[in-house]
Design an enzyme around this catalytic site. Structure first.
Site, short mmCIF file in Angstrom:
data_model
loop_
_atom_site.label_atom_id
_atom_site.label_comp_id
_atom_site.label_asym_id
_atom_site.label_seq_id
_atom_site.Cartn_x
_atom_site.Cartn_y
_atom_site.Cartn_z
N GLU A 175 -40.21 -22.55 -15.19
CA GLU A 175 -41.54 -23.18 -15.03
C GLU A 175 -42.60 -22.26 -14.45
O GLU A 175 -43.30 -22.61 -13.51
CB GLU A 175 -41.39 -24.44 -14.17
CG GLU A 175 -40.37 -25.41 -14.73
CD GLU A 175 -40.10 -26.61 -13.82
OE1 GLU A 175 -40.72 -26.71 -12.75
OE2 GLU A 175 -39.25 -27.45 -14.19
N GLU A 290 -32.88 -30.18 -20.84
CA GLU A 290 -32.92 -31.25 -19.83
C GLU A 290 -33.33 -32.59 -20.45
O GLU A 290 -34.14 -33.34 -19.88
CB GLU A 290 -33.89 -30.88 -18.69
CG GLU A 290 -33.61 -29.53 -18.07
CD GLU A 290 -34.49 -29.21 -16.86
OE1 GLU A 290 -35.20 -30.10 -16.36
OE2 GLU A 290 -34.47 -28.04 -16.42
O1 G3I Z 1 -29.25 -32.69 -0.82
C1 G3I Z 1 -30.30 -33.30 -0.04
C2 G3I Z 1 -29.73 -34.28 0.91
O2 G3I Z 1 -28.92 -33.59 1.83
C3 G3I Z 1 -30.88 -35.01 1.59
O3 G3I Z 1 -30.36 -36.01 2.42
C4 G3I Z 1 -31.82 -35.64 0.58
C5 G3I Z 1 -33.03 -36.29 1.22
O4 G3I Z 1 -34.08 -36.41 0.31
O5 G3I Z 1 -32.28 -34.64 -0.26
C6 G3I Z 1 -31.24 -34.01 -0.98
O6 G3I Z 1 -31.78 -33.03 -1.81
C7 G3I Z 1 -32.46 -33.52 -2.95
C8 G3I Z 1 -31.77 -32.97 -4.18
O7 G3I Z 1 -32.49 -33.31 -5.34
C9 G3I Z 1 -30.34 -33.50 -4.35
O8 G3I Z 1 -30.37 -34.88 -4.52
C10 G3I Z 1 -33.88 -33.01 -2.89
O9 G3I Z 1 -34.55 -33.65 -1.82
C11 G3I Z 1 -34.59 -33.31 -4.18
O10 G3I Z 1 -35.86 -32.66 -4.17
C12 G3I Z 1 -33.79 -32.75 -5.33
O11 G3I Z 1 -34.46 -33.09 -6.52
C13 G3I Z 1 -34.09 -32.32 -7.66
C14 G3I Z 1 -35.32 -31.60 -8.20
O12 G3I Z 1 -35.00 -30.96 -9.42
C15 G3I Z 1 -35.80 -30.51 -7.22
O13 G3I Z 1 -34.84 -29.51 -7.07
C16 G3I Z 1 -33.54 -33.30 -8.69
O14 G3I Z 1 -32.31 -33.83 -8.24
C17 G3I Z 1 -33.32 -32.56 -10.01
O15 G3I Z 1 -32.97 -33.48 -11.02
C18 G3I Z 1 -34.60 -31.86 -10.43
O16 G3I Z 1 -34.33 -31.12 -11.60
C19 G3I Z 1 -35.46 -30.48 -12.20
C20 G3I Z 1 -34.97 -29.17 -12.78
O17 G3I Z 1 -34.33 -28.41 -11.79
C21 G3I Z 1 -36.13 -28.40 -13.42
N1 G3I Z 1 -36.82 -29.22 -14.38
C22 G3I Z 1 -37.27 -30.52 -13.93
C23 G3I Z 1 -36.09 -31.29 -13.33
C24 G3I Z 1 -36.53 -32.68 -12.90
O18 G3I Z 1 -37.46 -32.58 -11.84
#
Ligand code: G3I
Length: 423
Positions: A175, A290
């Site tokens: 991105e 995705e």
């Molecule tokens: O693991 C922590 C946990 O310990 C904590 O308690 C919790 C509180 O919010 O957060 C957890 O981490 C989260 C993680 O997902 C695992 O669930 C993060 O806050 C959250 O920001 C993260 O979101 C991910 C996001 O990318 C950011 O990395 C989504 O699961 C994931 O589906 C999303 O994937 C992205 C691709 O990488 C790139 N393209 C878009 C796609 C969708 O946004």
């Protein structure tokens, strides 16, 4: 394709445990009376048609030891093994997951996925080595113009080096284009851009190529699927970036089209097809990385959602899988129970009736949705039968004690003067 032909294709390309599972599954049906396992799985159809097909997974939810012992009864683990010939970690290979501190790496979950995939005879996509999101807090306070290059190079050498030879494709940069930021080149004003300028892109790709010469180095992007003015402009900037890479000899092998689609509103069309063909003309492969379909604007119950989602899968996969350089298609999550859309509290994820979304080929109860059948039939219709069905990775199985042994990458600042073991 006939069942017998699929069975033969599967037998030629799949590991023994899966063939046994397929044998056991002969005649098994789901609640709707349709067979979706064994020879009828997405995995078997994809393998027979030379396609890599899979999903983003949560390594921590996989019963890896039970799977290794052949005793797992965990439905998620069995589904991922049964339906995918390629997997990607939804979050476990991102900086935020791998880098608890500036001086340490935590590979627990990433290793877990690699081990599972190798046991299941699956390929692995690496996601990702350089992104503006999901970076640890320490990076934002520690990185400076002086040390940013070393931080990026060291991270890529260590991570891509650790899994050298075991990764099908790395999303090296994720991105990097965002025309809204107003730069002439369409690039995003990210942390990496701020500290290193556009050169960070080339640093990332050349380092990844050194660390894992076998991985297909990919540029992964969202918001490039539709024929809307916004997506059309973004696609043009991505193409410009890919052309710049090629012109400068930057090692790049593929473009990842994320494909977070909507059930209502404009749909992908001729612009995306032209983009995939332009990529092909540059010698690039294309992956659907995705895929999911959001129904937050769509009124009606689960049946209507399912029908609309399946229609998008049918039309979209019909469009893109017809292109010969589209060699992989992965959904973002294996089931709606694990979809980031259902985990998000953002307005674009919430349905007015409060019901959960059903964006994937399997639902909250791990039952196949109509999107499953749309996906499978698009594979059968659009991809020719492969002379050689896709089988397990060609990398020979490592000895258990060697599986995760880190090694030095030539040219790395942390590399010893001589390779380990050299006299
Ligand atoms: O693991 C922590 C946990 O310990 C904590 O308690 C919790 C509180 O919010 O957060 C957890 O981490 C989260 C993680 O997902 C695992 O669930 C993060 O806050 C959250 O920001 C993260 O979101 C991910 C996001 O990318 C950011 O990395 C989504 O699961 C994931 O589906 C999303 O994937 C992205 C691709 O990488 C790139 N393209 C878009 C796609 C969708 O946004």
């Amino acid at each position: 394709m006939s069942k017998a032909a699929l069975g033969m294709a599967a037998a030629a390309g799949l590991p023994a445990w899966l063939r046994a599972a397929q044998g056991a599954a002969q005649g098994a049906t789901n609640q709707n009376g349709m067979n979706t396992v064994g020879a009828d799985s997405l995995r078997t159809h994809a393998a027979a048609h030379g396609l890599l097909c899979g999903a983003a997974v949560v390594p921590n939810l996989l019963d890896v030891d039970g799977f290794a012992a052949g005793t797992t009864s965990d439905a998620y683990t069995r589904l991922v093994a049964e339906q995918a010939n390629i997997v990607v970690a939804e979050n476990s290979m991102k900086w935020a997951a791998l880098r608890p501190t500036a001086t340490t790496f935590d590979f627990t979950q990433a290793d877990r996925l690699i081990r599972f995939a190798e046991l299941a005879g699956q390929r692995v996509r690496g996601h990702n080595l350089c992104w503006h999101e999901s970076v640890p807090a320490w990076l934002q306070t520690t990185a400076t113009k002086e040390n940013a290059k070393q931080l990026l190079v060291n991270h890529i050498q260590t991570v891509a080096g650790r899994y050298r030879g075991r990764i099908h494709s790395w999303d090296v940069v994720n991105e990097a284009v965002n025309p809204k930021d107003g730069r002439g080149d369409g690039l995003r004003n990210s942390l990496w851009m701020e500290l290193l300028g556009p050169e960070y892109l080339e640093i990332a790709y050349t380092t990844a190529a050194q660390a894992d010469p076998e991985a297909k180095l990919t540029y992964n992007e969202y918001g490039i699927e539709l024929d809307t003015p916004e997506d059309t402009a973004k696609r043009a900037y991505v193409l410009m970036l890919l052309r710049r890479f090629k012109a400068r000899g930057v090692p790049i092998h593929a473009v990842g089209i994320q494909s977070h689609l909507q059930a209502s509103g404009p749909q992908p069309g001729a612009g995306l097809v032209a983009f995939i063909r332009e990529a092909r003309a540059m010698g690039l492969e294309a992956y659907i990385t995705e895929l999911d379909v959001n129904t937050h604007k769509l009124p009606g119950g689960p049946e209507l959602q399912d029908a609309a989602v399946a229609e998008v899968y049918k039309n979209y996969l019909g469009l893109v899988l017809a292109e010969p350089n589209v060699l992989a298609a992965l959904t973002w999550g294996a089931t709606s129970a694990h979809s980031w859309i259902n985990q998000s509290k953002e307005p674009w994820a919430k349905r007015a009736d409060g019901s959960r979304q059903r964006p994937l080929p399997f639902d909250d109860d791990l039952r196949p949705t109509p999107a499953f059948y749309a996906f499978r039939s698009a594979i059968d219709t659009e991809k020719p039968l492969a002379a050689q069905p896709i089988g397990p990775p060609t990398t020979p199985a490592a000895k258990p004690q060697d599986l995760y042994k880190p090694f030095a990458v030539p040219g790395s600042p942390t590399a010893p003067a001589k390779p380990q073991g050299a006299s």
